[in-house]
Scaffold this active site. Structure first.
Site, short mmCIF file in Angstrom:
data_model
loop_
_atom_site.label_atom_id
_atom_site.label_comp_id
_atom_site.label_asym_id
_atom_site.label_seq_id
_atom_site.Cartn_x
_atom_site.Cartn_y
_atom_site.Cartn_z
N CYS A 60 -21.99 -8.39 54.41
CA CYS A 60 -21.48 -9.55 54.24
C CYS A 60 -20.99 -10.34 54.08
CB CYS A 60 -20.99 -9.50 56.06
SG CYS A 60 -20.23 -10.19 56.76
N HIS B 74 -15.41 -10.41 63.82
CA HIS B 74 -15.91 -11.49 62.85
C HIS B 74 -14.86 -12.26 64.31
CE1 HIS B 74 -18.10 -11.77 59.39
NE2 HIS B 74 -17.49 -11.12 58.56
N HIS C 51 -15.86 -4.52 61.55
CA HIS C 51 -16.19 -5.29 60.48
C HIS C 51 -15.12 -6.61 60.95
CE1 HIS C 51 -19.29 -6.81 57.82
NE2 HIS C 51 -17.95 -7.91 57.73
N GLU C 52 -14.08 -6.86 60.22
CA GLU C 52 -13.35 -8.16 60.08
C GLU C 52 -13.22 -8.63 61.52
OE1 GLU C 52 -13.70 -9.61 57.86
OE2 GLU C 52 -14.30 -8.25 56.18
#
Length: 207
Positions: free
Chosen positions: A117, A163, A159-160
């Protein structure tokens, strides 16, 4: 919000990546509902893309540059050897903008691989994620997005989107797998999967 983004864009070049420890990475981002007028949104998206390329990375979410909006960009040219591509399911992904995205697993299959990351520089760890997900949301023009991703692209969108929910990959990682970038380069990076790391470092992979 618009004033904050205008200030960020005052300087040309990539935006500064916010590092773990900043509260903006730990709060759910605000749903995008026109807080940035179209021209400013376009400029912000361009800046996110420039920042992603400069890092380099395959995705950047708005909170990673300090902006708590549910916006992210992804793009992956997938420059990897064929063996790695086949094992990881890593195929090229064109540039795209994700606005107000959310995902749900398709089926029960999971895949575990090392992940890094931009907001946690210097380290990588093994994360088990859904092997296939359905992503819903919008694009930068407000058009609906409803698409199924599998393999490495599924990992990127998870993953995004995480966030935007205040979740870092370390929250989902196998702690014993945590490896410095130096260790990755010397030991694990050339291995298509994490099986060797699991044996050497003493952790289990999902079945």
């Amino acid at each position: 919000m618009a004033e904050q983004v205008e200030q960020l864009l005052a300087d040309e070049g990539p935006l500064e990546i916010v590092a773990a420890g900043d509260p903006v990475l730990r709060r759910p981002a605000e749903r995008f509902e026109g807080q940035l007028e179209p021209a400013l949104l376009h400029r912000f998206v361009d800046a996110l893309r420039l920042t992603m390329h400069a890092a380099p990375g395959v995705g950047v979410a708005a909170p990673q540059v300090g902006v708590a909006l549910r916006i992210a960009v992804i793009e992956d040219p997938a420059p990897v050897p064929e063996e790695v591509r086949l094992v990881r399911g890593r195929v090229p992904q064109p540039f795209r903008v994700l606005v107000n995205p959310s995902y749900e697993a398709v089926g029960a299959a999971r895949a575990a691989f090392f992940e890094g990351c931009l907001s946690v520089p210097g380290y990588q760890a093994v994360v088990a994620r859904a092997a296939e997900v359905r992503l819903t949301g919008e694009d930068e023009r407000g058009r609906p997005v409803d698409e199924v991703f599998s393999g490495w692209p599924a990992r990127i969108v998870q993953h995004e989107t995480d966030h935007l929910d205040g979740v870092l990959y370390l929250d989902r990682a196998e702690p014993r797998s945590l490896s410095s970038n130096q260790a990755m380069a010397e030991r694990w990076a050339r291995q298509p999967g994490p099986e060797g790391a699991a044996r050497a470092l003493g952790f289990d992979l999902p079945r």
